[in-house]
Design a protein around this motif. Sequence first.
Motif, short mmCIF file in Angstrom:
data_model
loop_
_atom_site.label_atom_id
_atom_site.label_comp_id
_atom_site.label_asym_id
_atom_site.label_seq_id
_atom_site.Cartn_x
_atom_site.Cartn_y
_atom_site.Cartn_z
N ILE A 1 -7.56 -1.04 8.22
CA ILE A 1 -8.62 -1.23 7.21
C ILE A 1 -8.59 -2.65 6.65
N ASP A 2 -9.76 -3.09 6.20
CA ASP A 2 -9.82 -4.32 5.42
C ASP A 2 -9.53 -3.97 3.96
N LEU A 3 -9.04 -4.98 3.22
CA LEU A 3 -8.70 -4.78 1.81
C LEU A 3 -9.87 -4.17 1.03
N THR A 4 -11.09 -4.58 1.39
CA THR A 4 -12.30 -4.11 0.72
C THR A 4 -12.36 -2.58 0.65
N PHE A 5 -11.85 -1.92 1.68
CA PHE A 5 -12.09 -0.47 1.80
C PHE A 5 -10.93 0.38 1.30
N LEU A 6 -9.96 -0.27 0.65
CA LEU A 6 -8.81 0.46 0.13
C LEU A 6 -9.24 1.56 -0.86
N PRO A 7 -10.16 1.27 -1.79
CA PRO A 7 -10.56 2.32 -2.73
C PRO A 7 -11.10 3.57 -2.03
N ILE A 8 -11.89 3.39 -0.95
CA ILE A 8 -12.42 4.55 -0.21
C ILE A 8 -11.26 5.34 0.38
N VAL A 9 -10.32 4.61 1.01
CA VAL A 9 -9.24 5.29 1.73
C VAL A 9 -8.32 6.01 0.73
N GLU A 10 -8.10 5.39 -0.44
CA GLU A 10 -7.26 6.05 -1.46
C GLU A 10 -7.88 7.40 -1.85
N LYS A 11 -9.20 7.40 -1.90
CA LYS A 11 -9.92 8.60 -2.32
C LYS A 11 -9.81 9.73 -1.28
N ILE A 12 -9.90 9.36 0.00
CA ILE A 12 -9.99 10.42 1.03
C ILE A 12 -8.66 10.67 1.74
N ARG A 13 -7.62 9.90 1.40
CA ARG A 13 -6.34 10.04 2.12
C ARG A 13 -5.88 11.49 2.29
N PRO A 14 -5.95 12.32 1.21
CA PRO A 14 -5.45 13.70 1.37
C PRO A 14 -6.19 14.49 2.45
N GLN A 15 -7.42 14.09 2.75
CA GLN A 15 -8.19 14.82 3.78
C GLN A 15 -7.87 14.37 5.20
N LEU A 16 -7.19 13.22 5.36
CA LEU A 16 -7.03 12.62 6.68
C LEU A 16 -5.77 13.14 7.37
N ALA A 17 -5.87 14.35 7.90
CA ALA A 17 -4.68 15.02 8.42
C ALA A 17 -4.09 14.31 9.64
N SER A 18 -4.92 13.71 10.49
CA SER A 18 -4.40 13.15 11.74
C SER A 18 -3.85 11.73 11.59
N ILE A 19 -4.17 11.06 10.48
CA ILE A 19 -3.77 9.65 10.32
C ILE A 19 -2.28 9.54 9.97
N GLU A 20 -1.53 8.84 10.84
CA GLU A 20 -0.09 8.68 10.63
C GLU A 20 0.24 7.39 9.92
N LYS A 21 -0.61 6.38 10.08
CA LYS A 21 -0.27 5.06 9.55
C LYS A 21 -1.55 4.33 9.13
N ILE A 22 -1.49 3.66 7.98
CA ILE A 22 -2.63 2.86 7.53
C ILE A 22 -2.20 1.41 7.52
N ILE A 23 -2.84 0.60 8.34
CA ILE A 23 -2.47 -0.80 8.49
C ILE A 23 -3.56 -1.66 7.87
N VAL A 24 -3.18 -2.52 6.92
CA VAL A 24 -4.17 -3.34 6.23
C VAL A 24 -4.28 -4.68 6.94
N LEU A 25 -5.50 -5.04 7.33
CA LEU A 25 -5.74 -6.26 8.11
C LEU A 25 -5.62 -7.50 7.20
N SER A 26 -4.37 -7.78 6.80
CA SER A 26 -4.08 -8.93 5.95
C SER A 26 -2.57 -9.15 6.05
N ASP A 27 -1.99 -9.83 5.08
CA ASP A 27 -0.53 -9.99 5.09
C ASP A 27 0.06 -9.42 3.81
N ALA A 28 1.40 -9.38 3.75
CA ALA A 28 2.08 -8.71 2.63
C ALA A 28 1.69 -9.35 1.30
N ALA A 29 1.51 -10.67 1.31
CA ALA A 29 1.21 -11.37 0.06
C ALA A 29 -0.12 -10.88 -0.55
#
Length: 540
Positions: free
Chosen positions: A117-145
């Motif tokens: 995901i891009d940083l922009t879409f973090l709020p959407i993903v936070e909202k729907i995370r409990p529904q995403l049964a198959s997703i094992e890992k969420i990788i943000v297309l940026s760096d740790a900073a």
Amino acid sequence: MPGLMQDWSLTCTRILDHAARNHPGREIVSRSVEGPIHRTTYAEMHARALQLAKRLQADGIREGDRVATLAWNTWRHMEVWYGLLGIGAVYHTVNPRLFPDQIAWIINHAEDRFLFIDLTFLPIVEKIRPQLASIEKIIVLSDAAHLPESSLDLVPYEEWLAESDGDFAWVELDENAAAGMCYTSGTTGNPKGVVYSHRSNVLHAMAASVPDMLGLSARDRVMPVVPFFHANGWSLAFSSPLSGSAMVMPGPRMDGEAIWELLDSERVSLTAAVPTVWLMLLQYLEKSGKALPHLDRVVIGGSACPRAITKAFEEVYDVRVKHAWGMTEMSPLGTVCAIKEEVAELAGEAMLDLQEKQGIAPFTVEMKVTGDDDDERPWDGRTFGRLKVRGPAVSRAYFKEEDAAVLDGEGFFETGDVAHIDAQGYMQITDRAKDVIKSGGEWISTIDLENLALLHPDVAEAAVIGIAHPQWDERPLLVIVPKDGTQPDKASIMAVFEGRVAKWWMPNDVEFVDEIPHTATGKIKKTALREQFSGYAFDA
Ligand code: AMP
């Protein structure tokens, strides 16, 4: 007797191999989600895609696994595609403009394992995370900073990628293996998963690059404003490297000013997007007095390109318009309104008439138009019917619905569009099959009426819907959004149609609204509009 040529599978990573070898220093410029302009090359992207492929494999991603992206057009998004393709995994672009519940439905249906995901879409993903049964890992297309505080377990892309070296060879694949997925917006029912193969993407990118389609070359600088998540990104992530064209990516900013800045500073020669984007750009140009000295061609599709847009690009800014038609199920390009020798002499209004057509099919796309009896209609430029297509980059089924028949007896796919084709092969869409107005047993094209309404100087947007009518079955209602600060009257709007359409095509009435509803891909949402006007009756 067998031919004696080599068995060279048409896999997508061969495209990036080709670009890195033959056009190594060609640039990929992106407006990053973090803000600054980022520059890389095909050689560097190739190296990072190999590194990524190895990293994905180390995490257990295997052939046939689906991996979702919720991301803007940037170099990172594109290298994720190629990294996945290189191990036989399937890139699945998800449209972030859909409702969160639809996004969750689509990801679950595809059974995606990782989500980039891009940083922009973090709020959407936070909202729907409990529904995403198959997703094992969420990788943000940026760096740790740049990673914000989050309730989610997030992996920073750059650091995660750096854990692998690039010592890798693409996995050998069958060219018919799945490469990518894109769900159609589906105005009714659940979205449907379109599954591209390596072979279909490669053949489609070749067909899309020829002169009478996009006409890409190693002198072009191509800006895909159309997002990668819309209909396979119109293939530009394949056709540009295949042609050795440089790429310029708008990242998260798609307002008129931001688009103009990149067109100008990066000397973009070809760009592509839906009409609404170009409307925003043209409004910005008009307000700011800016010009488009570098831009040579603009590809406009996704919905019918209004004549006023073509006219402004061609006549005011000296940019050639390539009106294109296609659909997610066609990878997606179906036709481009190229100028053949037979029509090259047309000028002024006659040329604009031609450019309202969606155009001619390239090799690999076969078209036909049929009536309700399923018989083929003549190519006379008048007789409309259902548009059907066949070819190596056209869907034959949807994901998890492999047994449902979507092809006719001759293997043609029903596009859901209504069109006519003329003797030169120019196809013109007159409607979606479900939007066409049936009046007294005849069909009225809502797109034609909408295009005409836009000729009025005070009309910003127009939509036509059928309203039930006791005598004629259905009659057209014109719905108008006036331009800011204007109050056009009905009579002057109706006057636009005088002499331009048959009397029985004239809208019965005009309604003014502040806004017309749109789908997640920017098309007019006629279903919502029909709901809004349900129960509407014309004055007797
Ligand atoms: P999508 O799969 O979301 O890209 O939607 C495909 C549909 O968009 C087509 O079947 C058409 O109804 C419509 N469409 C795409 N391009 C055009 C165009 N140039 N003119 C009219 N309709 C278009």
